[in-house]
Design an enzyme around this catalytic site. Sequence first.
Site, PDB file in Angstrom:
ATOM      1  N   SER A  75      41.423  43.030  43.412  1.00  0.00           N
ATOM      2  CA  SER A  75      42.681  43.430  42.713  1.00  0.00           C
ATOM      3  C   SER A  75      42.164  44.730  41.872  1.00  0.00           C
ATOM      4  O   SER A  75      41.757  45.576  42.485  1.00  0.00           O
ATOM      5  CB  SER A  75      43.264  42.302  41.999  1.00  0.00           C
ATOM      6  OG  SER A  75      44.341  42.514  41.145  1.00  0.00           O
ATOM      7  N   ASP A 107      50.395  40.647  50.704  1.00  0.00           N
ATOM      8  CA  ASP A 107      50.178  40.851  49.362  1.00  0.00           C
ATOM      9  C   ASP A 107      51.536  41.747  48.782  1.00  0.00           C
ATOM     10  O   ASP A 107      52.024  42.659  49.074  1.00  0.00           O
ATOM     11  CB  ASP A 107      49.129  41.850  49.169  1.00  0.00           C
ATOM     12  CG  ASP A 107      48.529  42.011  47.815  1.00  0.00           C
ATOM     13  OD1 ASP A 107      49.190  41.623  46.700  1.00  0.00           O
ATOM     14  OD2 ASP A 107      47.163  42.185  47.393  1.00  0.00           O
ATOM     15  N   HIS A 115      47.608  38.114  47.950  1.00  0.00           N
ATOM     16  CA  HIS A 115      46.704  38.790  46.821  1.00  0.00           C
ATOM     17  C   HIS A 115      45.671  38.073  46.694  1.00  0.00           C
ATOM     18  O   HIS A 115      44.546  38.773  46.188  1.00  0.00           O
ATOM     19  CB  HIS A 115      47.573  39.004  45.661  1.00  0.00           C
ATOM     20  CG  HIS A 115      47.074  40.176  44.559  1.00  0.00           C
ATOM     21  ND1 HIS A 115      46.755  41.263  45.177  1.00  0.00           N
ATOM     22  CD2 HIS A 115      46.404  40.032  43.258  1.00  0.00           C
ATOM     23  CE1 HIS A 115      45.995  42.003  44.080  1.00  0.00           C
ATOM     24  NE2 HIS A 115      46.031  41.025  43.049  1.00  0.00           N
TER      25      HIS A 115
END
Length: 639
Positions: A484, A572, A604
């Site tokens: 991330s 995602d 994600h």
Amino acid sequence: MSADRPDVPYLTVEDILDSPDRTGAAISPDGSKFAYLAPWCDRLNVWIQDLDGEGEARCVTADSRRSVLRYHWTDDPRWLLYEQDGDGDENYHLHRVDLENPDADAVDLTPFPEARVTGFDLPPTRPGHAVLNLNHRDPAVFDLYELHIATGELTLLAQNPGGSSALVRAPDGTMYGHGLSEDGDIELSRWEPESGTMRRVTTFPGSDHPLDLQPFQLTPDGTGAWVGSYRDSEHTRIVHVDLNTGQETVVDSHPGLDIDPRAAVFPALPSPLILDRRTKDLIGVRYLGERAVIRPLTAHFADVLDNLRQLSDGDVAALSSDREGQRWIVSFTHDRDPGVTHFYDHTTGDSRVLFRPYPHLDPAALAPMTPVTIRARDGLELPSYLTLPLNREPVALPMVLQVHGGPWHRDSWGFDPTAQLLANRGYAVLQVNYRGSTGYGKSFLKAGIGELSGAMHDDLVDAVGWAVKQGYANPARVAVFGGSYGGYAALVGVSFTPRLFAAAVDFCGPSNLVTTLRNMPDFAKPYLTNNWHLYAGDPEDPAQEADLWARSPLSRVADIRTPLLVVQGANDARVLKSESDQIVEALRNRGIDVEYLVKEDEGHSFVNPENNIAMYHAADHFLARHLRGGGTEAAGSSI
């Protein structure tokens, strides 16, 4: 076993990254049973077992596609609820399981395509009902509903006028919400049903709360709310807000620590507010420094907590009790004995270990995680964690800089599968809470504003320099690994400081901040003002768009020389697959060594074990090749 570490067993990726045998236990309201998560068809599902009897455990959910991670006991012993999304799309639906009918299929209680449930609550004043927020009318707006659990009937309580986050309902039926003012401050407001509007009760500075008010919990009588606030304080503390007058009263604080912020990013983690199972009164507050600290607020819970702390030298993590607060299940955070879970009876004083999630992992074979403090170039102290391989001289080691996501999250002490795998391979692992990380005070948080690829990246560079100066790391053999925002940091590392790292692993990281922010999911867009727009910029403003592009790794793709592994979930919702596609394509067009792993059934973060195992096998081989480490292809060799 490693040739130069004969007493340290070689741990496979599966040993560390496969599903736990058991995890996530919670006691039933009557204290007779407990639920937990364990594999069924290679997916974590919910199991039920008697606490006192000899009966066999039974699996009560049957999701063979995706692991279940969040479930809820209800006040009716017949029903259990769980949340599940679709292949990582974050559109969580609420499902009901009939515990009295093992052959009945689970029922989707919110069967609306691309809808998401949030703000879920089981009010003690409305037995048999749940209150939840649902965005099936408008993806960006969450309306408040009451659910009759047995029948599945949904009743609209309030249609959100927009601009307000999840609504909550007090026992007298009054409803409250919090949203942003035109200036970006957070307004706590009362719902006025006659006009269909919100009336302000009080305001909190928006820049203090990049992830909205966290925590936020109505008091049992509904006349007040417990809120995590920075007002008049460097550290977050719990205040009581009178919902009639807006007056704030400090309920609890720690002189040097913030309230534990992690559940704001990962809702499956324990809330910083510990509530009485029956009354919903506040009985304890979690804070987090180098280690976790729980402050009890009642004499009864203080007695319970004293006894729980005797069960492990780890930190008290997830807690659940029966309605009377006598029978407890507790798990512990520990760097080398992860998630060990105990049953404790406060009436008798008896306790026993229920399970260890990873019984095959010997704590003596795992590496300690040590808190360290690193001074950045401008003098800011960066709380960090260092994990060193066992039975190796900690001198000039290959090192992996492991960068946390968010950036409004933080690293903390405990079992970290990535760090343990890497340490087992002979790498030093350094985790840095760079400026902008949460949980270290208001000044530390706000020091990250405007500093993406700037001082936030300088902190990581300075941490590498510290590890080299201390003698732990070989400067020619340092990699960066993150997911991330941590993936973005890895990409920044190889594009803004291309000579610093010998290899990089990017998991779901943004390569272009402009396209990332424009493509944020609808449910996140109303809250961007105080996080991404404040810290990075608003792409709809031309000047800020230009600055966002200048801070994007894709803008410097021509400078990248470092071998790169990119990992991405196809579903995602926060960092679209196109973010990874575009940088991989640009690098391959230049002939740069880049590996690309995509999982079609993930979002994600990866949930299903075979996908995590595949990612870490790829990372293990990749780092072994580029750092000359002891990966799976070189098991047992010296580094």
